[in-house]
Design a protein around this motif. Structure first.
Motif, PDB file in Angstrom:
ATOM      1  N   THR A 104       1.262  -0.888  -0.071  1.00 21.44           N
ATOM      2  CA  THR A 104       0.066   0.135   0.120  1.00 21.44           C
ATOM      3  C   THR A 104       0.389   0.969   0.090  1.00 21.44           C
ATOM      4  OG1 THR A 104      -1.854  -1.126   1.248  1.00 21.44           O
ATOM      5  CG2 THR A 104      -1.758   0.949   1.225  1.00 21.44           C
ATOM      6  N   PHE A 105       1.706   0.963   1.089  1.00 17.00           N
ATOM      7  CA  PHE A 105       3.160   2.351   0.628  1.00 17.00           C
ATOM      8  C   PHE A 105       3.337   2.690  -0.509  1.00 17.00           C
ATOM      9  CE2 PHE A 105       7.498   3.904   1.519  1.00 17.00           C
ATOM     10  CZ  PHE A 105       7.296   5.181   1.895  1.00 17.00           C
ATOM     11  N   LEU A 106       4.053   1.377  -1.361  1.00 17.14           N
ATOM     12  CA  LEU A 106       4.461   1.837  -2.772  1.00 17.14           C
ATOM     13  C   LEU A 106       3.699   2.313  -3.742  1.00 17.14           C
ATOM     14  CD1 LEU A 106       6.583  -1.486  -2.614  1.00 17.14           C
ATOM     15  CD2 LEU A 106       7.677   0.553  -2.454  1.00 17.14           C
ATOM     16  N   GLY A 126       0.906   8.908  -5.747  1.00 16.45           N
ATOM     17  CA  GLY A 126       0.598   9.708  -5.354  1.00 16.45           C
ATOM     18  C   GLY A 126      -0.513   9.870  -4.422  1.00 16.45           C
ATOM     19  N   SER A 127      -1.663   8.859  -4.238  1.00 18.06           N
ATOM     20  CA  SER A 127      -2.788   8.826  -3.963  1.00 18.06           C
ATOM     21  C   SER A 127      -3.129   6.819  -3.702  1.00 18.06           C
ATOM     22  CB  SER A 127      -4.136   9.115  -4.734  1.00 18.06           C
ATOM     23  OG  SER A 127      -3.991   8.225  -6.306  1.00 18.06           O
ATOM     24  N   VAL A 128      -4.335   6.878  -2.541  1.00 20.02           N
ATOM     25  CA  VAL A 128      -4.212   5.214  -2.369  1.00 20.02           C
ATOM     26  C   VAL A 128      -5.901   5.366  -1.981  1.00 20.02           C
ATOM     27  CG1 VAL A 128      -4.210   3.256  -0.500  1.00 20.02           C
ATOM     28  CG2 VAL A 128      -1.978   5.030  -1.505  1.00 20.02           C
ATOM     29  N   SER A 129      -7.138   4.728  -2.693  1.00 17.38           N
ATOM     30  CA  SER A 129      -8.090   4.887  -2.679  1.00 17.38           C
ATOM     31  C   SER A 129      -8.605   4.606  -0.947  1.00 17.38           C
ATOM     32  CB  SER A 129      -8.888   3.980  -3.137  1.00 17.38           C
ATOM     33  OG  SER A 129      -8.834   2.375  -2.558  1.00 17.38           O
ATOM     34  N   LYS A 130      -9.904   5.369  -0.752  1.00 14.41           N
ATOM     35  CA  LYS A 130     -10.487   4.929   0.903  1.00 14.41           C
ATOM     36  C   LYS A 130     -10.754   3.154   0.853  1.00 14.41           C
ATOM     37  CE  LYS A 130     -12.580   9.533   0.952  1.00 14.41           C
ATOM     38  NZ  LYS A 130     -12.324  10.123  -0.045  1.00 14.41           N
ATOM     39  N   MET A 131     -10.709   2.972  -0.068  1.00 14.03           N
ATOM     40  CA  MET A 131     -11.122   1.381   0.108  1.00 14.03           C
ATOM     41  C   MET A 131     -10.217   0.548   0.683  1.00 14.03           C
ATOM     42  SD  MET A 131     -13.398  -1.119  -2.761  1.00 14.03           S
ATOM     43  CE  MET A 131     -14.553   0.008  -2.131  1.00 14.03           C
ATOM     44  N   GLN A 132      -8.733   1.226  -0.048  1.00 11.47           N
ATOM     45  CA  GLN A 132      -7.644   0.366  -0.197  1.00 11.47           C
ATOM     46  C   GLN A 132      -6.958   0.503   2.233  1.00 11.47           C
ATOM     47  OE1 GLN A 132      -6.006   1.783  -3.236  1.00 11.47           O
ATOM     48  NE2 GLN A 132      -5.481   0.014  -4.297  1.00 11.47           N
ATOM     49  N   LEU A 133      -6.999   2.118   2.221  1.00  7.82           N
ATOM     50  CA  LEU A 133      -6.605   2.563   3.569  1.00  7.82           C
ATOM     51  C   LEU A 133      -7.859   1.693   4.442  1.00  7.82           C
ATOM     52  CD1 LEU A 133      -6.129   6.639   3.111  1.00  7.82           C
ATOM     53  CD2 LEU A 133      -4.775   4.649   3.637  1.00  7.82           C
ATOM     54  N   VAL A 134      -8.830   1.151   4.449  1.00 12.90           N
ATOM     55  CA  VAL A 134      -9.901   0.870   4.697  1.00 12.90           C
ATOM     56  C   VAL A 134      -9.530  -0.349   5.543  1.00 12.90           C
ATOM     57  CG1 VAL A 134     -11.924   0.033   5.700  1.00 12.90           C
ATOM     58  CG2 VAL A 134     -11.793   2.419   4.925  1.00 12.90           C
ATOM     59  N   ALA A 163     -22.450  -0.545   4.496  1.00 13.57           N
ATOM     60  CA  ALA A 163     -23.347   0.205   5.363  1.00 13.57           C
ATOM     61  C   ALA A 163     -22.715   2.001   4.567  1.00 13.57           C
ATOM     62  CB  ALA A 163     -22.598  -0.184   6.846  1.00 13.57           C
ATOM     63  N   ILE A 164     -21.644   1.537   4.149  1.00 11.84           N
ATOM     64  CA  ILE A 164     -21.513   3.446   4.187  1.00 11.84           C
ATOM     65  C   ILE A 164     -21.996   3.670   2.717  1.00 11.84           C
ATOM     66  CG2 ILE A 164     -19.505   4.101   2.671  1.00 11.84           C
ATOM     67  CD1 ILE A 164     -17.619   3.074   4.208  1.00 11.84           C
ATOM     68  N   LEU A 165     -21.888   2.315   1.525  1.00  9.91           N
ATOM     69  CA  LEU A 165     -23.183   2.685   0.429  1.00  9.91           C
ATOM     70  C   LEU A 165     -24.438   2.744   0.442  1.00  9.91           C
ATOM     71  CD1 LEU A 165     -21.969   0.414  -2.435  1.00  9.91           C
ATOM     72  CD2 LEU A 165     -21.219   2.635  -2.046  1.00  9.91           C
ATOM     73  N   GLY A 166     -24.863   2.229   1.756  1.00  7.06           N
ATOM     74  CA  GLY A 166     -26.204   2.213   2.408  1.00  7.06           C
ATOM     75  C   GLY A 166     -26.800   3.880   3.123  1.00  7.06           C
ATOM     76  N   TYR A 179     -22.663   7.117  -3.026  1.00  2.00           N
ATOM     77  CA  TYR A 179     -21.286   7.228  -2.849  1.00  2.00           C
ATOM     78  C   TYR A 179     -19.726   6.150  -3.558  1.00  2.00           C
ATOM     79  CZ  TYR A 179     -22.523   9.341   1.569  1.00  2.00           C
ATOM     80  OH  TYR A 179     -23.176  11.058   2.433  1.00  2.00           O
ATOM     81  N   LEU A 180     -20.443   4.950  -4.290  1.00  2.35           N
ATOM     82  CA  LEU A 180     -20.037   4.817  -5.177  1.00  2.35           C
ATOM     83  C   LEU A 180     -19.180   5.063  -6.310  1.00  2.35           C
ATOM     84  CD1 LEU A 180     -19.235   1.330  -5.600  1.00  2.35           C
ATOM     85  CD2 LEU A 180     -21.342   1.297  -7.520  1.00  2.35           C
ATOM     86  N   ARG A 181     -19.779   6.601  -6.619  1.00  2.00           N
ATOM     87  CA  ARG A 181     -19.491   7.637  -7.844  1.00  2.00           C
ATOM     88  C   ARG A 181     -18.303   7.841  -7.390  1.00  2.00           C
ATOM     89  NH1 ARG A 181     -23.898  11.654 -11.642  1.00  2.00           N
ATOM     90  NH2 ARG A 181     -22.195  12.128 -12.588  1.00  2.00           N
ATOM     91  N   LEU A 182     -18.357   8.016  -5.988  1.00  2.16           N
ATOM     92  CA  LEU A 182     -17.579   9.483  -5.335  1.00  2.16           C
ATOM     93  C   LEU A 182     -15.982   9.139  -5.994  1.00  2.16           C
ATOM     94  CD1 LEU A 182     -18.741  10.385  -2.477  1.00  2.16           C
ATOM     95  CD2 LEU A 182     -18.581  11.387  -4.265  1.00  2.16           C
ATOM     96  N   VAL A 183     -15.987   7.461  -5.674  1.00  2.00           N
ATOM     97  CA  VAL A 183     -14.323   6.741  -6.069  1.00  2.00           C
ATOM     98  C   VAL A 183     -14.604   5.760  -6.699  1.00  2.00           C
ATOM     99  CG1 VAL A 183     -14.353   6.315  -3.613  1.00  2.00           C
ATOM    100  CG2 VAL A 183     -15.998   4.361  -5.038  1.00  2.00           C
ATOM    101  N   MET A 184     -15.218   6.044  -7.942  1.00  2.00           N
ATOM    102  CA  MET A 184     -15.273   4.630  -9.361  1.00  2.00           C
ATOM    103  C   MET A 184     -15.745   5.952 -10.584  1.00  2.00           C
ATOM    104  SD  MET A 184     -16.726   1.492  -8.932  1.00  2.00           S
ATOM    105  CE  MET A 184     -16.203   0.252  -9.529  1.00  2.00           C
TER     106      MET A 184
END
Length: 198
Positions: free
Chosen positions: A59-61, A67-75, A109-112, A121-126
């Motif tokens: 994830t660090f690499l 220059g970015s990591v998705s919220k899904m990857q961080l969770v 739950a987040i999508l719900g 919220y799916l649109r925000l990341v995809m």
């Protein structure tokens, strides 16, 4: 740091490499146990201990290269560290097997919550990956929400009722196939609500 592009192969290696390594290591060490500091650990627990730094490094690499990591990857990373740590600390593989349940339940739950607010919220990341109109995003978000909750339930059923071998195969291959199949059956939605050629 601005987002940079990397080759699809490098991205795939960084995202899928840790899972492949986990599977290979499991095949190699699953029937072995190790005595460390006077405590006996199964191969599964030892592999989990190694998986945590591997996925953290990947994830660090990925962040350093793009220059970015998705919220899904961080969770996912946070939950891997927490549940991987609990698995090793308590010497109990059940914690790590519960991790996918919590990950998918959180995503569902987040999508719900977004759907209850009339938002995708799916649109925000995809949004950049899938060109859809607003109605299409709402439909896809409802389907993804149900899909995530379904995966959470399925993971619970498998790890609680089947062998560790079955769970590892499900985690490595079953989930990948399920996600691929899910996107395949969205073909009609993409055709009817796609905006790429409109």
């Amino acid at each position: 740091m601005s987002e940079k592009s990397i080759s699809p192969l490098t991205k795939s290696i960084l995202e899928l490499g840790p899972v492949v390594l986990f599977f290979v290591a499991y095949l190699w060490l699953r029937d072995r146990s190790f005595l460390i500091g006077g405590t006996e650990y199964s191969g599964f627990v030892l592999i989990t201990a190694g998986f945590v730094p591997v996925i953290a490094l990947s994830t660090f690499l990925l962040w350093r290269l793009t220059g970015s990591v998705s919220k899904m990857q961080l969770v996912t990373l946070v939950l891997v560290v927490i549940f991987g740590g609990l698995t090793v600390w308590f010497n109990d593989e059940r914690f790590f097997k519960m991790k996918p349940t919590l990950i998918y339940a959180i995503f569902g739950a987040i999508l719900g919550i977004g759907l209850l607010r009339g938002q995708s919220y799916l649109r925000l990341v995809m949004d950049e990956m899938i060109p859809l109109d607003q109605a299409g995003w709402m439909i896809l978000t409802r389907r993804f929400c149900a899909f995530f909750f379904g995966l959470a339930v399925l993971n619970e059923l498998i790890w609680r009722t089947m062998s560790t071998d079955a769970w590892v195969n499900f985690k490595t291959f079953g989930l990948t196939i399920a996600i691929f199949a899910f996107f395949l059956v969205q073909g009609k939605l993409f055709r009817e609500h796609g905006t790429a050629q409109k």
